[in-house]
Design a protein around this motif. Structure first.
Motif, PDB file in Angstrom:
ATOM      1  N   VAL A 120      -6.846  -1.270 -13.711  1.00 27.39           N
ATOM      2  CA  VAL A 120      -5.868  -0.171 -13.758  1.00 27.39           C
ATOM      3  C   VAL A 120      -4.661  -0.596 -12.919  1.00 27.39           C
ATOM      4  O   VAL A 120      -4.685  -1.649 -12.281  1.00 27.39           O
ATOM      5  CB  VAL A 120      -6.450   1.154 -13.196  1.00 27.39           C
ATOM      6  N   SER A 121      -3.628   0.240 -12.911  1.00 31.44           N
ATOM      7  CA  SER A 121      -2.447  -0.108 -12.111  1.00 31.44           C
ATOM      8  C   SER A 121      -2.683   0.226 -10.639  1.00 31.44           C
ATOM      9  O   SER A 121      -3.582   1.011 -10.304  1.00 31.44           O
ATOM     10  CB  SER A 121      -1.237   0.665 -12.623  1.00 31.44           C
ATOM     11  N   ARG A 122      -1.868  -0.374  -9.763  1.00 26.55           N
ATOM     12  CA  ARG A 122      -1.983  -0.058  -8.340  1.00 26.55           C
ATOM     13  C   ARG A 122      -1.662   1.413  -8.095  1.00 26.55           C
ATOM     14  O   ARG A 122      -2.245   2.070  -7.233  1.00 26.55           O
ATOM     15  CB  ARG A 122      -1.023  -0.933  -7.522  1.00 26.55           C
ATOM     16  N   GLN A 123      -0.718   1.943  -8.894  1.00 30.65           N
ATOM     17  CA  GLN A 123      -0.369   3.364  -8.751  1.00 30.65           C
ATOM     18  C   GLN A 123      -1.580   4.255  -9.043  1.00 30.65           C
ATOM     19  O   GLN A 123      -1.750   5.299  -8.431  1.00 30.65           O
ATOM     20  CB  GLN A 123       0.777   3.742  -9.705  1.00 30.65           C
ATOM     21  N   ALA A 124      -2.421   3.809  -9.987  1.00 33.41           N
ATOM     22  CA  ALA A 124      -3.614   4.592 -10.323  1.00 33.41           C
ATOM     23  C   ALA A 124      -4.565   4.635  -9.132  1.00 33.41           C
ATOM     24  O   ALA A 124      -5.094   5.693  -8.785  1.00 33.41           O
ATOM     25  CB  ALA A 124      -4.302   3.990 -11.542  1.00 33.41           C
TER      26      ALA A 124
ATOM     27  N   GLU B   7       0.802  -1.220   0.000  1.00 29.58           N
ATOM     28  CA  GLU B   7       0.000   0.000   0.000  1.00 29.58           C
ATOM     29  C   GLU B   7       0.836   1.272   0.000  1.00 29.58           C
ATOM     30  O   GLU B   7       0.528   2.227  -0.664  1.00 29.58           O
ATOM     31  CB  GLU B   7      -0.905   0.022   1.236  1.00 29.58           C
TER      32      GLU B   7
ATOM     33  N   ASN C 135      -3.778   4.238  -5.991  1.00 31.92           N
ATOM     34  CA  ASN C 135      -3.133   5.062  -4.957  1.00 31.92           C
ATOM     35  C   ASN C 135      -3.301   6.554  -5.270  1.00 31.92           C
ATOM     36  O   ASN C 135      -3.617   7.349  -4.385  1.00 31.92           O
ATOM     37  CB  ASN C 135      -1.653   4.700  -4.869  1.00 31.92           C
ATOM     38  N   ALA C 136      -3.115   6.905  -6.525  1.00 26.11           N
ATOM     39  CA  ALA C 136      -3.224   8.325  -6.917  1.00 26.11           C
ATOM     40  C   ALA C 136      -4.652   8.846  -6.748  1.00 26.11           C
ATOM     41  O   ALA C 136      -4.855   9.986  -6.348  1.00 26.11           O
ATOM     42  CB  ALA C 136      -2.757   8.496  -8.364  1.00 26.11           C
TER      43      ALA C 136
ATOM     44  N   SER D 160      -4.483  -4.755 -17.969  1.00 25.33           N
ATOM     45  CA  SER D 160      -3.958  -3.615 -18.726  1.00 25.33           C
ATOM     46  C   SER D 160      -2.538  -3.285 -18.282  1.00 25.33           C
ATOM     47  O   SER D 160      -1.686  -2.952 -19.103  1.00 25.33           O
ATOM     48  CB  SER D 160      -4.859  -2.397 -18.535  1.00 25.33           C
ATOM     49  N   GLU D 161      -2.276  -3.414 -16.969  1.00 24.89           N
ATOM     50  CA  GLU D 161      -0.936  -3.096 -16.468  1.00 24.89           C
ATOM     51  C   GLU D 161       0.089  -4.117 -16.954  1.00 24.89           C
ATOM     52  O   GLU D 161       1.202  -3.771 -17.340  1.00 24.89           O
ATOM     53  CB  GLU D 161      -0.956  -3.051 -14.941  1.00 24.89           C
TER      54      GLU D 161
ATOM     55  N   ALA E  77      -3.292  -5.904 -12.849  1.00 26.17           N
ATOM     56  CA  ALA E  77      -4.441  -5.864 -13.745  1.00 26.17           C
ATOM     57  C   ALA E  77      -3.966  -6.218 -15.149  1.00 26.17           C
ATOM     58  O   ALA E  77      -2.791  -6.029 -15.480  1.00 26.17           O
ATOM     59  CB  ALA E  77      -5.053  -4.472 -13.723  1.00 26.17           C
TER      60      ALA E  77
ATOM     61  N   GLN F 130      -4.882  -2.349  -2.320  1.00 27.47           N
ATOM     62  CA  GLN F 130      -4.904  -1.489  -3.519  1.00 27.47           C
ATOM     63  C   GLN F 130      -4.746  -2.330  -4.777  1.00 27.47           C
ATOM     64  O   GLN F 130      -5.369  -2.059  -5.807  1.00 27.47           O
ATOM     65  CB  GLN F 130      -3.787  -0.446  -3.446  1.00 27.47           C
ATOM     66  N   ALA F 131      -3.900  -3.366  -4.674  1.00 26.94           N
ATOM     67  CA  ALA F 131      -3.660  -4.225  -5.847  1.00 26.94           C
ATOM     68  C   ALA F 131      -4.934  -4.964  -6.242  1.00 26.94           C
ATOM     69  O   ALA F 131      -5.242  -5.112  -7.430  1.00 26.94           O
ATOM     70  CB  ALA F 131      -2.537  -5.209  -5.550  1.00 26.94           C
TER      71      ALA F 131
ATOM     72  N   HIS G 279      -4.258   6.769 -15.745  1.00 24.85           N
ATOM     73  CA  HIS G 279      -3.338   7.441 -14.820  1.00 24.85           C
ATOM     74  C   HIS G 279      -1.944   7.525 -15.424  1.00 24.85           C
ATOM     75  O   HIS G 279      -1.301   8.576 -15.405  1.00 24.85           O
ATOM     76  CB  HIS G 279      -3.316   6.684 -13.485  1.00 24.85           C
TER      77      HIS G 279
ATOM     78  N   ASP H 209      -3.443   2.303 -18.728  1.00 29.76           N
ATOM     79  CA  ASP H 209      -4.549   2.955 -18.010  1.00 29.76           C
ATOM     80  C   ASP H 209      -4.391   4.474 -18.006  1.00 29.76           C
ATOM     81  O   ASP H 209      -3.326   5.016 -18.293  1.00 29.76           O
ATOM     82  CB  ASP H 209      -4.687   2.396 -16.590  1.00 29.76           C
TER      83      ASP H 209
ATOM     84  N   LYS I 224      -4.467  12.698  -5.952  1.00 35.19           N
ATOM     85  CA  LYS I 224      -3.500  13.219  -6.925  1.00 35.19           C
ATOM     86  C   LYS I 224      -3.975  13.025  -8.360  1.00 35.19           C
ATOM     87  O   LYS I 224      -3.420  13.601  -9.285  1.00 35.19           O
ATOM     88  CB  LYS I 224      -2.150  12.520  -6.734  1.00 35.19           C
ATOM     89  N   HIS I 225      -4.947  12.153  -8.531  1.00 32.28           N
ATOM     90  CA  HIS I 225      -5.488  11.928  -9.878  1.00 32.28           C
ATOM     91  C   HIS I 225      -7.010  11.865  -9.790  1.00 32.28           C
ATOM     92  O   HIS I 225      -7.548  11.072  -9.007  1.00 32.28           O
ATOM     93  CB  HIS I 225      -4.936  10.626 -10.457  1.00 32.28           C
TER      94      HIS I 225
ATOM     95  N   ALA J  33      -7.209  -2.577  -7.862  1.00 27.83           N
ATOM     96  CA  ALA J  33      -6.670  -2.257  -9.191  1.00 27.83           C
ATOM     97  C   ALA J  33      -7.042  -3.336 -10.202  1.00 27.83           C
ATOM     98  O   ALA J  33      -7.425  -3.035 -11.340  1.00 27.83           O
ATOM     99  CB  ALA J  33      -5.156  -2.092  -9.111  1.00 27.83           C
ATOM    100  N   ILE J  34      -6.953  -4.595  -9.779  1.00 25.93           N
ATOM    101  CA  ILE J  34      -7.305  -5.699 -10.683  1.00 25.93           C
ATOM    102  C   ILE J  34      -8.787  -5.630 -11.047  1.00 25.93           C
ATOM    103  O   ILE J  34      -9.176  -5.806 -12.203  1.00 25.93           O
ATOM    104  CB  ILE J  34      -6.945  -7.062 -10.048  1.00 25.93           C
TER     105      ILE J  34
END
Lengths: 216, 64
Positions: free
Chosen positions: B25-29, A12, B31-32, A89-90, A87, B16-17, A158, A156, B37-38, B20-21
């Motif tokens: 989208v990505s885990r960073q997405a 996290e 988180n953002a 897409s990732e 995911a 988060q992972a 982001h 994605d 932040k996004h 995301a699945i």
């Protein structure tokens, strides 16, 4: 892993480690390309001079071992996060990214291998043969755009935003750097404008902003 | 933009992972978005709303 799997992928708050991993991969990739170039350059020089000796053999072996160790390290870094914990897409985006890096490396090696024994062939402004130019242009103007379109359709929103922010930042940098250099060259303060240096600056800044925006 | 994503995710015991699945989208997405932040696009906001069976307004707060 299914989404209900409790195997606990608990990252996290691991953005810092992600940034470190991204920087490691970036620097490692540059180092690997450099080592491959050294291998080609040194190997070509030995062939050219017909200078086969135990020392040159040991040096070549050392370079090959360093490349193998570096490639193994990079592969482990890339696989540090199992694909099943991503995911779709990732995962696809990552694979396309790896393919484009491999394409870039292959293109660099191709130019070095077909243009001469000197390592700086790829970085110089010296002439190259028409065959080399056609091969490189097919890679850069046909394959790379195809990979880029595929990446855009897969990645994605982001990451695309991070990529676009980097592109916008780099574009503005180009607007300021290119004419300034041109002016300063005309005033005799700098050597003649070198488009590839400007290109390198733009690409480095683009990548840096992209990474920061993605992992901040 | 403020949102309740982290709370909603925690209520379901998702990492988060995992989220995301589910969103592809990505885990960073994730988180953002959680940290503001996004701001997600409308299609992604709708995907989130459907996933949590809520309206977009119940997840996101634009401060108005």
């Amino acid at each position: 892993m299914t989404v209900n799997d409790s195997s606990n992928y608990t990252i996290e708050d691991s953005n810092q480690s992600n940034i470190r991993r991204a920087i490691t991969l970036l620097l490692g990739g540059v180092m690997l390309i450099f080592l491959v170039g050294v291998l080609f350059g040194f190997g070509a020089k030995i062939l050219e001079d017909q200078n086969f000796s135990l020392t040159s053999g040991l040096i070549l072996t050392g370079i090959v071992v360093a490349i193998a160790a570096g490639a193994t390290f990079m592969w482990k870094q890339l696989k540090a996060r199992p694909a099943a914990q991503m995911a779709n897409s990732e995962r696809k985006s990552r694979n396309i990214y790896i393919a484009s890096m491999a394409m870039g490396a292959a293109l660099g090696i191709y130019i070095m291998a077909t243009s001469g024994p000197d390592f700086d062939t790829i970085f110089s402004n010296g002439p190259i043969s028409a065959t080399t130019a056609i091969g490189a242009l097919i890679g850069w103007l046909v394959l790379m755009p195809a990979i880029t379109v595929l990446w855009w359709r897969t990645t994605d929103e982001h990451e695309l935003k991070a990529y676009s922010d980097g592109a916008l930042f780099a574009f503005h940098l180009y607007i300021f750097v290119a004419p300034s250099w041109w002016m300063m060259a005309r005033a005799g303060w700098l050597p003649q404008h070198d488009p590839m240096i400007v290109f390198a600056i733009v690409m480095i800044v683009w990548s840096a902003v992209w990474l920061i925006r993605k992992y901040r | 933009m403020k949102n309740r994503l982290k709370v909603l995710r925690a209520e379901r015991d998702w990492s988060q992972a995992e989220l995301a699945i589910r969103l592809d989208v990505s885990r960073q997405a994730v988180n953002a978005i959680e940290t503001g932040k996004h701001d997600p696009s409308l299609p992604l906001a709708f995907r989130l709303a459907r996933l949590f069976n809520m309206s977009i307004e119940e997840i996101f707060d634009d401060g108005q």
